[in-house]
Write an enzyme that holds these catalytic residues in place. Structure first.
Site, PDB file in Angstrom:
ATOM      1  N   ASP A  84       0.774  -1.123   0.084  1.00 28.17           N
ATOM      2  CA  ASP A  84      -0.039  -0.062   0.080  1.00 28.17           C
ATOM      3  C   ASP A  84       0.927   1.155   0.034  1.00 28.17           C
ATOM      4  OD1 ASP A  84       0.555   0.930   2.670  1.00 28.17           O
ATOM      5  OD2 ASP A  84      -0.426  -0.827   3.502  1.00 28.17           O
ATOM      6  N   HIS A 127       8.725  -5.413  -1.444  1.00 29.99           N
ATOM      7  CA  HIS A 127       7.694  -6.425  -2.124  1.00 29.99           C
ATOM      8  C   HIS A 127       6.722  -5.611  -3.097  1.00 29.99           C
ATOM      9  CE1 HIS A 127       7.592  -9.325   1.681  1.00 29.99           C
ATOM     10  NE2 HIS A 127       8.545  -9.413   0.974  1.00 29.99           N
ATOM     11  N   GLY A 136       4.604  -4.604  13.361  1.00 30.04           N
ATOM     12  CA  GLY A 136       3.445  -5.292  12.810  1.00 30.04           C
ATOM     13  C   GLY A 136       3.612  -6.183  11.730  1.00 30.04           C
ATOM     14  N   THR A 137       4.682  -6.989  11.964  1.00 35.61           N
ATOM     15  CA  THR A 137       5.079  -8.164  10.962  1.00 35.61           C
ATOM     16  C   THR A 137       5.361  -9.551  11.705  1.00 35.61           C
ATOM     17  OG1 THR A 137       6.476  -9.112   9.311  1.00 35.61           O
ATOM     18  CG2 THR A 137       7.641  -7.696  10.887  1.00 35.61           C
ATOM     19  N   ALA A 164      -0.060  -0.779  16.859  1.00 41.21           N
ATOM     20  CA  ALA A 164       1.193   0.101  16.427  1.00 41.21           C
ATOM     21  C   ALA A 164       0.607   1.600  16.539  1.00 41.21           C
ATOM     22  CB  ALA A 164       1.495  -0.151  14.896  1.00 41.21           C
TER      23      ALA A 164
HETATM   24  P1  OAD Z   1       1.190 -10.796   8.342  1.00 37.91           P
HETATM   25  O1  OAD Z   1      -0.351 -10.940   8.230  1.00 37.91           O
HETATM   26  O2  OAD Z   1       1.758 -12.268   8.095  1.00 37.91           O
HETATM   27  O3  OAD Z   1       1.514 -10.299   9.785  1.00 37.91           O
HETATM   28  C1  OAD Z   1       0.725  -9.078  10.266  1.00 37.91           C
HETATM   29  C2  OAD Z   1       1.063  -8.870  11.811  1.00 37.91           C
HETATM   30  O4  OAD Z   1       0.622  -7.850  12.137  1.00 37.91           O
HETATM   31  C3  OAD Z   1       0.911 -10.200  12.728  1.00 37.91           C
HETATM   32  O5  OAD Z   1       1.838 -10.545  13.663  1.00 37.91           O
HETATM   33  C4  OAD Z   1      -0.397  -9.349  13.622  1.00 37.91           C
HETATM   34  O6  OAD Z   1      -0.254  -9.935  14.923  1.00 37.91           O
HETATM   35  C5  OAD Z   1       0.221  -7.905  13.619  1.00 37.91           C
HETATM   36  N1  OAD Z   1      -0.805  -6.785  13.716  1.00 37.91           N
HETATM   37  C6  OAD Z   1      -2.051  -7.046  13.306  1.00 37.91           C
HETATM   38  N2  OAD Z   1      -2.713  -5.488  13.677  1.00 37.91           N
HETATM   39  C7  OAD Z   1      -1.631  -5.042  14.428  1.00 37.91           C
HETATM   40  C8  OAD Z   1      -1.744  -3.665  14.817  1.00 37.91           C
HETATM   41  N3  OAD Z   1      -2.911  -3.010  14.771  1.00 37.91           N
HETATM   42  N4  OAD Z   1      -0.688  -3.021  15.552  1.00 37.91           N
HETATM   43  C9  OAD Z   1       0.573  -3.999  15.402  1.00 37.91           C
HETATM   44  N5  OAD Z   1       0.308  -4.995  14.948  1.00 37.91           N
HETATM   45  C10 OAD Z   1      -0.512  -5.793  14.399  1.00 37.91           C
HETATM   46  O7  OAD Z   1       1.772  -9.811   7.477  1.00 37.91           O
HETATM   47  P2  OAD Z   1       3.223  -9.545   7.090  1.00 37.91           P
HETATM   48  O8  OAD Z   1       4.203 -10.022   8.142  1.00 37.91           O
HETATM   49  O9  OAD Z   1       3.394  -7.983   6.809  1.00 37.91           O
HETATM   50  O10 OAD Z   1       4.279 -10.584   0.932  1.00 37.91           O
HETATM   51  O11 OAD Z   1       3.405 -10.578   5.885  1.00 37.91           O
HETATM   52  C11 OAD Z   1       4.672 -10.538   5.319  1.00 37.91           C
HETATM   53  C12 OAD Z   1       4.628 -10.968   3.792  1.00 37.91           C
HETATM   54  O12 OAD Z   1       3.668 -11.954   3.650  1.00 37.91           O
HETATM   55  C13 OAD Z   1       3.706  -9.780   2.994  1.00 37.91           C
HETATM   56  O13 OAD Z   1       4.329  -8.668   2.748  1.00 37.91           O
HETATM   57  C14 OAD Z   1       3.203 -10.440   1.843  1.00 37.91           C
HETATM   58  C15 OAD Z   1       2.650 -11.543   2.459  1.00 37.91           C
HETATM   59  O14 OAD Z   1       2.489 -12.966   1.715  1.00 37.91           O
HETATM   60  C16 OAD Z   1       3.822 -10.787  -0.443  1.00 37.91           C
HETATM   61  O15 OAD Z   1       2.936 -10.658  -0.710  1.00 37.91           O
HETATM   62  C17 OAD Z   1       5.237 -11.033  -1.213  1.00 37.91           C
END
Ligand code: OAD
Length: 250
Positions: free
Chosen positions: A103, A118, A188-189, A232
């Site tokens: 985004d 990404h 947030g990952t 966050a």
């Molecule tokens: P995930 O969906 O795997 O993880 C999101 C994280 O954000 C989780 O650990 C949640 O606990 C946390 N979370 C949710 N809401 C939150 C908030 N309000 N504040 C803080 N944390 C929060 O997403 P990513 O780790 O970004 O790749 O995923 C990595 C990659 O996997 C993405 O970039 C994408 C996906 O497949 C591609 O598209 C290549």
């Protein structure tokens, strides 16, 4: 060692930040994991792999067109703004924001030195001639119309997104920023997807003070010096205020 020690001992302070889908959750964008493994109702391999694009480009295109249109319905939240404020607070050239998010909320929140490892929803790319360009006009956002390449005439460009099995963008630059930083923030990952998930271990091994923010502990939580559990948008603004009060300017 504490955050205050890190800031006191190194000037100018170099900061790197890694963000994931969690930072955009409070803006209304779904994360990838946590919805029964579905992303907006789809299995990731149905929409985010080169194989899916090869086998069923219509389906992949429709999926990304929805995500691309959705950008106009969401706004940056306090976490995005806080990171931009942090960037303004450190010396020029000493801040790198690495995002896995496709985004555009970081740039709209004011971040400048930003690496979209990404890719970006706003951009499309021709697989024939590699021409890439921003395509966000109304004529580019229909579900069932592919966009031809304006350079070579190829019938359809693809989303400029790094799919599973493809190499993330700007790996050299982002790894250098992680190696060089004294403070590494991870927001947030989930720590599931490599190479992004390995950056925390790299930062820690190279001596950075590592601080994590997440609703739940991510897979690699053990590498943090400090881990803050929560949203966050609530955690980052006070952290940035604290850093600015600790006088991060040289
Ligand atoms: P995930 O969906 O795997 O993880 C999101 C994280 O954000 C989780 O650990 C949640 O606990 C946390 N979370 C949710 N809401 C939150 C908030 N309000 N504040 C803080 N944390 C929060 O997403 P990513 O780790 O970004 O790749 O995923 C990595 C990659 O996997 C993405 O970039 C994408 C996906 O497949 C591609 O598209 C290549």
């Amino acid at each position: 060692m504490s955050l205050a020690d890190v800031i006191a001992s190194d000037r100018p302070l170099r900061v790197a930040v890694l963000t994931g889908a969690g930072i955009s959750a409070e803006s209304g964008l779904r994360t990838f994991r946590g919805n029964d493994g579905l992303w907006e109702g789809h299995r990731i391999e149905e929409v985010a792999t080169p194989e899916a694009w090869e086998i069923d480009p219509q389906n992949v295109w429709r999926f990304y067109q929805q995500r691309r249109r959705q950008l106009s319905e969401v706004d940056p939240n306090p976490a995005h703004f806080a990171l931009a404020e942090l960037e303004d607070g450190v010396e020029d050239g000493c801040f790198t924001l690495i995002t896995q998010n496709v985004d555009d909320l970081h740039e709209r929140g004011g971040s400048r030195n930003l690496i979209h490892m990404h890719g970006e929803l706003r951009v499309v790319r021709c697989e024939e001639c590699a021409h890439n360009f921003e395509a966000m006009g109304a004529e580019h956002l229909a579900d069932d119309e592919f966009i031809p390449c304006p350079e070579c005439g190829h019938e359809k460009v693809r989303p400029d997104i790094v799919w599973f099995g493809e190499e993330p963008y700007q790996m050299d630059d982002l790894m250098q920023a992680v190696i060089d930083c004294e403070l590494f923030l991870v927001v947030g990952t989930s720590g599931h997807v490599h190479p992004a998930a390995g950056l925390l271990g790299l930062a820690r091994m190279r001596g950075a003070y590592c601080v994590g923010f997440n609703l739940d502990p991510p897979l690699n939580v053990g590498y943090f010096h400090e881990f803050h559990e929560g949203a966050a948008g609530e955690l980052l603004p006070p952290l940035v205020q604290q850093l600015i009060e600790l006088d991060i300017q040289p």
